[in-house]
Design an enzyme around this catalytic site. Structure first.
Site, PDB file in Angstrom:
ATOM      1  CB  THR A   1      35.466  15.018   5.609  1.00 33.61           C
ATOM      2  OG1 THR A   1      34.334  13.946   5.544  1.00 33.61           O
ATOM      3  CG2 THR A   1      36.385  14.694   4.415  1.00 33.61           C
TER       4      THR A   1
ATOM      5  CE  LYS B   1      35.775  19.289   2.768  1.00 34.99           C
ATOM      6  NZ  LYS B   1      35.963  20.465   3.679  1.00 34.99           N
TER       7      LYS B   1
ATOM      8  CE1 TYR C   1      33.226  17.118   1.080  1.00 36.49           C
ATOM      9  CE2 TYR C   1      33.204  14.999   2.093  1.00 36.49           C
ATOM     10  CZ  TYR C   1      33.187  16.369   2.144  1.00 36.49           C
ATOM     11  OH  TYR C   1      33.263  17.000   3.487  1.00 36.49           O
TER      12      TYR C   1
ATOM     13  CD  GLU D   1      32.574  10.031   2.990  1.00 36.13           C
ATOM     14  OE1 GLU D   1      32.934   9.407   2.144  1.00 36.13           O
ATOM     15  OE2 GLU D   1      31.383   9.686   3.589  1.00 36.13           O
TER      16      GLU D   1
END
Length: 326
Positions: free
Chosen positions: A130, A157, A153, A132
């Protein structure tokens, strides 16, 4: 015959990926969680009678928090490709459920990698990474940009990203990270900001809603079209050597911009309906994520065709139709 296992098959990306692989002649296996309510709305159109000859779509109950079940399934199926799309993927929710997010998004990945290693099968593994990961790193972000996660999160990840690289280097697994920037569609969950916007615009136009409450309207994101992005996942696993790729449009827009285009599609002025409230702002904000997709374009020939303005229109039109048909 190529056969693939998709975790997270009931999600937006899982449903589009299943369609793509079936169109290419794959036998597709999907992992779904047991629930007392039906959670297969995005893939119901793919079902056939399991007793029908030539059926290539199969679902298996399981969960990536269950390492034994995952290991048994992988050993039984011996898939040629595994796509790990399962995740607790809502950033704000990860602040409220950090432990669960880590169990799914971080430890879940190593359970699959360890199952592949232990089974000694020749399979190619795709990890849904991701944008992010980049967090506070200024855009444009590429494969060589620094990671600076700003949420549980993103941190979970990031663990998955590095453990994929570790298993690739330590055990020679064909394991790839796809660092996908935001990608949306009419199948996006209604708690995600783009779908909240397009659904609200449709409901307001039809007289079913009065206001839309959002968080940071100045956050900038690189929004692409999910059906195109799942093709990039497949392309990554067709390579002889595994690698990591940023998947993005290279074009950024603010949440405010997306609101303006979505509402104007229905001849509405977003300023009359959209309200920013602090309760929807993350404890640590990510200001701007805009990807540099040069590597994947040069290496795999993949390039985004649909950019955010067209995407907003596609989603608004779909939500108007969805609500009108109810």
């Amino acid at each position: 015959m190529a056969n693939a296992l998709i975790t997270g098959i009931t999600g937006q990306d899982g449903s589009y990926l299943a369609e793509l692989l079936l169109s290419k002649g794959y036998e597709v296996h999907g992992l779904i969680r047991r629930a007392s309510t039906f959670n297969t709305s995005r893939i119901n159109h793919l079902f056939k009678d399991p007793h029908e000859k030539g059926n290539k779509f199969h679902l298996h109950y399981g969960d990536i928090t269950d390492g034994v079940g995952i290991a048994n399934l992988i050993r039984e199926l011996e898939p040629t490709e595994i796509y790990n799309l399962a995740a607790q993927s809502h950033v704000k929710v990860s602040f409220e459920m950090p432990d669960f997010t880590a169990q799914v998004d971080a430890i879940g990945t190593i359970r699959i990698l360890e199952a592949i290693r232990a089974a000694k099968i020749n399979t190619k593994f795709y990890q849904a990474s991701t944008s992010e990961l980049y967090g506070s790193t200024p855009p444009p972000q590429s494969e060589i940009s620094s990671f600076a996660p700003r949420s549980p999160y993103a941190a979970a990840k990031l663990y998955s990203y590095w453990v994929v690289r570790n298993y690739r280097e330590a055990y020679g697994l064909h394991a790839t990270n796809g660092i996908l920037f935001n990608h949306e569609s009419p199948r996006r969950g209604e708690t995600f900001v783009t779908r909240k916007i397009t659904m609200a615009a449709a409901k307001i136009k039809l007289g079913l809603q009065e206001k839309l409450y959002l968080g940071n309207l100045e956050a900038t994101r690189d929004w692409g079209y999910a059906p195109e992005y799942v093709e990039s996942m497949w392309l990554m696993l067709q390579q002889d050597k595994p690698d990591d790729f940023v998947v993005a449009t290279g074009v950024g827009a603010t949440v405010r911009d997306f609101c303006e285009v979505a509402f104007s599609r229905l001849d509405l002025n977003y300023k009359e309906f959209v309200i920013s409230e602090d309760r929807y702002i993350r404890p640590t904000e990510v200001d701007a994520l805009i990807g540099n997709p040069l590597k994947i374009k040069k290496t795999l020939g993949w390039e985004a065709k649909t950019h955010w303005k067209e995407l907003a229109s596609i989603m608004v039109d779909a939500d108007v139709k969805l609500i009108s048909d109810i």
